[in-house]
Design a protein around this motif. Structure first.
Motif, PDB file in Angstrom:
ATOM      1  N   GLY A 184       0.301  -1.732  -0.081  1.00 30.16           N
ATOM      2  CA  GLY A 184       0.276   0.087   0.048  1.00 30.16           C
ATOM      3  C   GLY A 184       0.857   1.880  -0.155  1.00 30.16           C
ATOM      4  O   GLY A 184       0.474   2.230  -0.559  1.00 30.16           O
ATOM      5  N   PRO A 187       1.106   2.315  -5.524  1.00 35.04           N
ATOM      6  CA  PRO A 187      -0.170   1.495  -6.028  1.00 35.04           C
ATOM      7  C   PRO A 187       0.316   0.513  -5.851  1.00 35.04           C
ATOM      8  O   PRO A 187       1.185  -0.304  -7.275  1.00 35.04           O
ATOM      9  N   SER A 247      -6.081  -5.497  -2.776  1.00 36.67           N
ATOM     10  CA  SER A 247      -6.723  -3.931  -2.451  1.00 36.67           C
ATOM     11  C   SER A 247      -7.104  -3.620  -0.148  1.00 36.67           C
ATOM     12  O   SER A 247      -6.522  -3.305  -0.363  1.00 36.67           O
ATOM     13  N   CYS A 250      -3.758  -3.931   0.858  1.00 38.03           N
ATOM     14  CA  CYS A 250      -2.940  -3.102   0.918  1.00 38.03           C
ATOM     15  C   CYS A 250      -3.487  -1.710   1.806  1.00 38.03           C
ATOM     16  O   CYS A 250      -2.990  -0.539   1.950  1.00 38.03           O
ATOM     17  N   ASN A 252      -6.193   1.580   3.595  1.00 38.73           N
ATOM     18  CA  ASN A 252      -6.543   2.703   3.361  1.00 38.73           C
ATOM     19  C   ASN A 252      -7.555   2.380   1.941  1.00 38.73           C
ATOM     20  O   ASN A 252      -7.426   3.781   0.893  1.00 38.73           O
ATOM     21  N   SER A 254      -7.257   1.257  -0.150  1.00 36.44           N
ATOM     22  CA  SER A 254      -6.101   0.977  -2.100  1.00 36.44           C
ATOM     23  C   SER A 254      -6.846   0.105  -3.195  1.00 36.44           C
ATOM     24  O   SER A 254      -7.158  -0.761  -2.852  1.00 36.44           O
TER      25      SER A 254
END
Length: 482
Positions: A184, A187, A247, A250, A252, A254
């Motif tokens: 994270g 990207p 996602s 990672c 937040n 992401s």
């Protein structure tokens, strides 16, 4: 004895091949006509075959449909030449695959191997290379057990998602996360391979090499068991799970950028269609050489000792990629003919030896934008200036090292993961190169060698069928056409 292929011996025929291919395909977009051309037998690259001393080998390949015999013949082809420059690689590949009438792909691969454009490092044959393929970066059994999964992703990431048929442990193990992954801090980029391939070897000498270390990208890749040869619907489960898993780990919120090759693009689109949760977790989708409408050349790869070319059993995913398959029809009828996320398709017009048609609005790679999310369809030869290296011959794997393709991947990543924008990159400067800056002759040869390895995997795969797998119940199969 190894030697460089004389440029003068090939020069005249190369110009004819290029012009003829453009003339024939540009006026003939009818898929049935393209399929007819794809099934024509006969020798190819006659001049090159003579130069390489492969006349008898080509004749043998043109006369057999037995997978084991074909593999034995290809195993016996040793490099007779050593490419010394990127222009020579492009010219030689064009002399093999750039004819106006596509022919027996196995004879083409023999020419490629003989011209030193194959994967025979250290004198290994295709069987030896395939036997070692699942080691290291192509492992399908990876240990991915981080404890910071921020939300559930199995058995469902959200209401409305299709059910998984594959156990979570197996889905997770197919994701290869390198030690350098930052979870994270940068990207995440998911690399999805194509038919008869694994993510490690597909992207290792091209896009993964270039993206590793980038402040805008943190690449991981998929190694789907069976090398993407089994049911494409099941292959899509690996894509859907990997998007939501990456996602989640990672944090937040992401989002993931998905970069695919070949069938990987088609299966990612299937994942977007039937796992709606994935759409909100993807910033950008960048499919290279995708076949969203399948390919009319798929039948040419179906063979057996008792059949004519194009009439034998095939790997399930190959049948599903036929232009009129139920898989393709179901996807498009469900809305998969239009993008769900910002999408930049990157493909080679006319010259893709695996996917056809691949030119204009009828290109298999061409996606619509009914949802207004942003779609850019980039046919390399239509964007690069005529006569530039970037407007020349690039085949199915060649787009992985095309300078414009890489530039648009980076552009999309650098601008918040949206679509790549041709107006933001130096088209003329990029197209003056044969390969993306940062890639050399060794990388291009390794990428070109993906096609012989893929054909070798096809010849050795055990799961062959005459009909495609049934459409999964969740996909609301089309009514019977019978």
């Amino acid at each position: 004895m190894r030697f460089s292929i004389p440029h003068l011996a090939l020069g005249a025929s190369l110009a004819v091949h290029s012009a003829a291919a453009r003339a024939v395909v540009a006026v003939d977009e009818d898929p049935a006509a393209v399929q007819t051309r794809g099934l024509v037998g006969g020798l190819v690259g006659g001049a090159l075959g003579t130069v390489l001393g492969l006349g008898d080998v080509l004749k043998q390949l043109d006369q057999t449909r037995d997978p084991g015999t074909i593999l034995d013949i290809l195993n016996g082809v040793k490099p007779r030449a050593t490419p010394t420059s990127l222009p020579e690689v492009q010219e030689t590949l064009q002399s093999i695959y750039g004819a106006a009438t596509p022919t027996n792909l196995f004879t083409n691969v023999a020419l490629q191997l003989g011209a030193g454009l194959g994967p025979q490092e250290g004198g290994k044959d295709l069987t030896s290379i395939i036997a070692e393929l699942l080691d290291g970066e192509n492992s399908v059994d990876n240990s991915n057990n981080p404890t910071n999964v921020s939300r559930p992703v199995y058995p469902s990431a959200a209401a409305g998602d299709a059910p998984f048929s594959v156990p979570e442990a197996q889905l997770r193990a197919a994701i290869q996360i390198p030690p350098s992954f930052t979870f994270g801090a940068k990207p995440p980029v998911l690399l999805v391979p194509g038919t008869w391939s694994y993510g490690g070897s597909v992207f290792g000498a091209n896009l993964r090499k270039l993206l590793t270390g980038s402040p805008h990208a943190d690449p991981v890749w998929l190694n789907v068991p069976g090398g993407m040869m089994r049911d494409a619907q099941v292959n899509s489960e690996y894509v859907a799970y990997a998007i939501n898993y990456l996602s989640a780990v990672c944090g937040n919120n992401s989002n993931v950028t998905v970069v695919s090759w070949s069938q990987g693009g088609l299966d990612t689109q299937w994942a977007f269609t039937f796992w709606p949760s994935t759409r909100a977790r993807v910033s950008s989708f960048l499919p290279v050489s995708p076949d969203f409408r399948g390919t009319v050349l798929a039948n040419a790869l179906c063979l057996s000792a008792d059949s004519e070319l194009g009439l034998g059993p095939c790997d399930p995913a190959v049948i599903q990629q036929e232009h009129a398959s139920r898989y393709i029809e179901t996807l498009r009828a469900a809305g998969g003919d239009s993008a769900y996320v910002p999408t930049t398709t990157l493909y080679s017009g006319f010259f893709d030896e695996i996917v056809q048609p691949q030119h204009g609005a009828e290109a298999s790679a061409y996606l619509l934008d009914a949802r207004g999310v942003g779609v850019v369809n980039v046919e390399a030869q239509s964007v690069c200036p005529p006569g530039s290296p970037g407007a020349g011959f690039y085949g199915h794997a060649g787009m992985l090292y095309h300078p414009l393709a890489y530039a648009l991947v980076v552009d999309a990543l650098a601008h918040g993961g949206r679509t790549g924008d041709v107006s933001r990159v130096d088209v003329a400067g990029l197209c003056s190169h044969y390969a993306a800056p940062g890639l050399g002759l060794e990388d291009v040869l390794a990428t070109a060698g993906l096609i012989p390895v893929a054909l070798g995997l096809m010849l050795t795969s055990p799961d062959k069928r005459l009909v495609e797998p049934p459409i999964m119940p969740y996909a609301k199969a089309l009514p019977s056409r019978e």
